[in-house]
Scaffold this motif. Structure first.
Motif, PDB file in Angstrom:
ATOM      1  N   LYS A 204       0.811  -1.227   0.000  1.00  0.00           N
ATOM      2  CA  LYS A 204       0.000   0.000   0.000  1.00  0.00           C
ATOM      3  C   LYS A 204       0.838   1.268   0.000  1.00  0.00           C
ATOM      4  CE  LYS A 204      -3.715  -2.414   2.298  1.00  0.00           C
ATOM      5  NZ  LYS A 204      -4.180  -2.845   3.593  1.00  0.00           N
ATOM      6  N   CYS A 205       2.159   1.114   0.054  1.00  0.00           N
ATOM      7  CA  CYS A 205       3.034   2.296   0.124  1.00  0.00           C
ATOM      8  C   CYS A 205       2.906   3.138  -1.155  1.00  0.00           C
ATOM      9  CB  CYS A 205       4.482   1.846   0.308  1.00  0.00           C
ATOM     10  SG  CYS A 205       5.642   3.226   0.282  1.00  0.00           S
ATOM     11  N   ILE A 206       2.780   4.446  -0.971  1.00  0.00           N
ATOM     12  CA  ILE A 206       2.689   5.356  -2.125  1.00  0.00           C
ATOM     13  C   ILE A 206       3.948   6.222  -2.261  1.00  0.00           C
ATOM     14  CG2 ILE A 206       0.159   5.444  -2.212  1.00  0.00           C
ATOM     15  CD1 ILE A 206       0.318   8.071  -0.595  1.00  0.00           C
ATOM     16  N   LEU A 207       5.006   5.863  -1.520  1.00  0.00           N
ATOM     17  CA  LEU A 207       6.302   6.544  -1.642  1.00  0.00           C
ATOM     18  C   LEU A 207       6.196   8.053  -1.416  1.00  0.00           C
ATOM     19  CD1 LEU A 207       7.687   4.490  -4.646  1.00  0.00           C
ATOM     20  CD2 LEU A 207       8.431   4.350  -2.268  1.00  0.00           C
ATOM     21  N   CYS A 208       5.464   8.406  -0.376  1.00  0.00           N
ATOM     22  CA  CYS A 208       5.295   9.832  -0.098  1.00  0.00           C
ATOM     23  C   CYS A 208       6.468  10.417   0.683  1.00  0.00           C
ATOM     24  CB  CYS A 208       3.995  10.053   0.681  1.00  0.00           C
ATOM     25  SG  CYS A 208       4.013   9.312   2.324  1.00  0.00           S
ATOM     26  N   ALA A 209       7.237   9.528   1.357  1.00  0.00           N
ATOM     27  CA  ALA A 209       8.399   9.931   2.174  1.00  0.00           C
ATOM     28  C   ALA A 209       8.031  10.484   3.544  1.00  0.00           C
ATOM     29  CB  ALA A 209       9.319  10.900   1.438  1.00  0.00           C
ATOM     30  N   CYS A 210       6.752  10.450   3.922  1.00  0.00           N
ATOM     31  CA  CYS A 210       6.383  10.933   5.267  1.00  0.00           C
ATOM     32  C   CYS A 210       7.145  10.169   6.341  1.00  0.00           C
ATOM     33  CB  CYS A 210       4.876  10.768   5.494  1.00  0.00           C
ATOM     34  SG  CYS A 210       3.868  12.057   4.762  1.00  0.00           S
ATOM     35  N   CYS A 211       7.323   8.856   6.140  1.00  0.00           N
ATOM     36  CA  CYS A 211       7.998   8.043   7.169  1.00  0.00           C
ATOM     37  C   CYS A 211       9.481   8.384   7.241  1.00  0.00           C
ATOM     38  CB  CYS A 211       7.789   6.553   6.891  1.00  0.00           C
ATOM     39  SG  CYS A 211       8.304   6.018   5.245  1.00  0.00           S
ATOM     40  N   THR A 212      10.149   8.303   6.117  1.00  0.00           N
ATOM     41  CA  THR A 212      11.603   8.500   6.105  1.00  0.00           C
ATOM     42  C   THR A 212      11.978   9.877   6.641  1.00  0.00           C
ATOM     43  OG1 THR A 212      11.901   6.940   4.308  1.00  0.00           O
ATOM     44  CG2 THR A 212      13.622   8.596   4.576  1.00  0.00           C
TER      45      THR A 212
ATOM     46  N   ALA B 275       3.595   8.558  11.167  1.00  0.00           N
ATOM     47  CA  ALA B 275       3.515   9.495  10.040  1.00  0.00           C
ATOM     48  C   ALA B 275       2.828   8.902   8.810  1.00  0.00           C
ATOM     49  CB  ALA B 275       4.921   9.950   9.647  1.00  0.00           C
ATOM     50  N   CYS B 276       2.758   7.599   8.711  1.00  0.00           N
ATOM     51  CA  CYS B 276       2.317   7.000   7.440  1.00  0.00           C
ATOM     52  C   CYS B 276       0.838   7.285   7.143  1.00  0.00           C
ATOM     53  CB  CYS B 276       2.554   5.491   7.454  1.00  0.00           C
ATOM     54  SG  CYS B 276       2.033   4.732   5.896  1.00  0.00           S
ATOM     55  N   PRO B 277       0.540   7.973   6.056  1.00  0.00           N
ATOM     56  CA  PRO B 277      -0.855   8.282   5.731  1.00  0.00           C
ATOM     57  C   PRO B 277      -1.629   7.070   5.230  1.00  0.00           C
ATOM     58  CG  PRO B 277       0.581   9.066   3.988  1.00  0.00           C
ATOM     59  CD  PRO B 277       1.473   8.534   5.075  1.00  0.00           C
TER      60      PRO B 277
HETATM   61 FE1  SF4 Z   1       5.100   4.487   2.145  1.00  0.00          FE
HETATM   62 FE2  SF4 Z   1       6.370   5.677   4.156  1.00  0.00          FE
HETATM   63 FE3  SF4 Z   1       4.559   7.059   2.724  1.00  0.00          FE
HETATM   64 FE4  SF4 Z   1       3.761   5.081   4.396  1.00  0.00          FE
HETATM   65  S1  SF4 Z   1       4.788   7.013   4.983  1.00  0.00           S
HETATM   66  S2  SF4 Z   1       3.070   5.439   2.305  1.00  0.00           S
HETATM   67  S3  SF4 Z   1       5.443   3.609   4.195  1.00  0.00           S
HETATM   68  S4  SF4 Z   1       6.538   6.233   1.997  1.00  0.00           S
END
Ligand code: SF4
Ligand code: FES
Length: 234
Positions: A145-153, A211-213
């Motif tokens: 389900k990851c959308i590569l938003c970078a909120c986590c990193t 953080a993960c949306p």
């Molecule tokens: Fe993927 Fe991280 Fe965004 Fe969640 S927060 S969707 S794990 S990049």
């Protein structure tokens, strides 16, 4: 209602450092923060720079810090954050312009995870598909389900401290393939993640999960990768 929005602004052509500009606009508690930014860009200052595409929580392009937390502007309502909103770029990546950061290092780490299906074995005799049980599919369902938003990193203190760390999103991507029973490159990915900048840099801060949306249990996924590495069992 009146909404007060304080936005981080930085123009690399004219500014040596960023500053905050405050806008007061009329809006509705059901407006999304993305709507607020679009209004400011359309009606107050066309130079305001931010990324967005789908506007529906799918493309992952509008991650930003809203009142100090990483969120997608298109999934965040004014009523959830209040009428005083501070919007800043996500941390740990070079700021290109206002709320836009350089995502290249993030995607470089993503590419290191071999983010594609690898299986060199011949197809089954019927030549049609590689079967998988429902249970096997469930093992990596969440990380698809990851959308590569970078909120986590970009909410991870280890990543802030050392930008060489591959980061939670890259590990989530690796998890999606490592635990896919049809894929044959789990060992290769685990070796990559055993490097100095791999999973050892995770200190289980849980910021990524918060953080993960997409509500992916990012820390749990990283833990499963660590366990696979220690036991040699996927
Ligand atoms: Fe993927 Fe991280 Fe965004 Fe969640 S927060 S969707 S794990 S990049
Ligand atoms: Fe696509 Fe927000 S604009 S996720």
């Amino acid at each position: 209602m009146e909404i007060t929005v304080k936005i981080f602004r930085y123009n690399p052509e004219t500014d040596t450092r960023g500053n905050y500009v405050t806008y007061k606009i009329e809006g509705d508690e059901n407006d999304r923060v993305l709507d607020v930014l679009e209004y400011i860009k359309g009606m107050r200052d066309g130079t305001l720079a931010f990324r967005r595409s789908c506007a529906h929580g799918v493309c992952g392009s509008d991650a930003m810090r809203i009142n100090g937390r990483n969120m997608l502007a298109c999934k965040t309502l004014v009523r959830d954050v209040g009428a005083n909103i501070t919007v800043e770029p996500i941390l740990g990546l070079r700021i290109v312009n206002d709320l836009i950061v350089d995502m290249e290092p993030f995607f470089d780490n993503y590419k290191k995870m071999l983010p594609y299906f690898i299986n060199e074995s011949p197809l089954p005799e019927d030549g049609r598909e590689r079967l998988q049980t429902v249970e096997d599919r469930a093992r990596f369902d969440e990380t698809t389900k990851c959308i590569l938003c970078a909120c986590c990193t970009t909410s991870c203190p280890s990543y802030w401290a050392n930008g060489e760390y591959y980061g939670p999103a890259a590990i989530v991507t690796a998890h999606r393939f490592i635990f896919d029973s049809r894929d044959e490159a789990a060992d290769e990915r685990l070796q990559i993640l055993a490097e100095t900048d791999g999973v050892a840099r995770c200190h289980t801060a849980y910021n990524c999960t918060e953080a993960c949306p997409r509500e992916i249990k990012v820390t749990k996924a990283i833990g499963e990768v660590k366990m696979a590495m220690m036991t040699g069992k996927v």
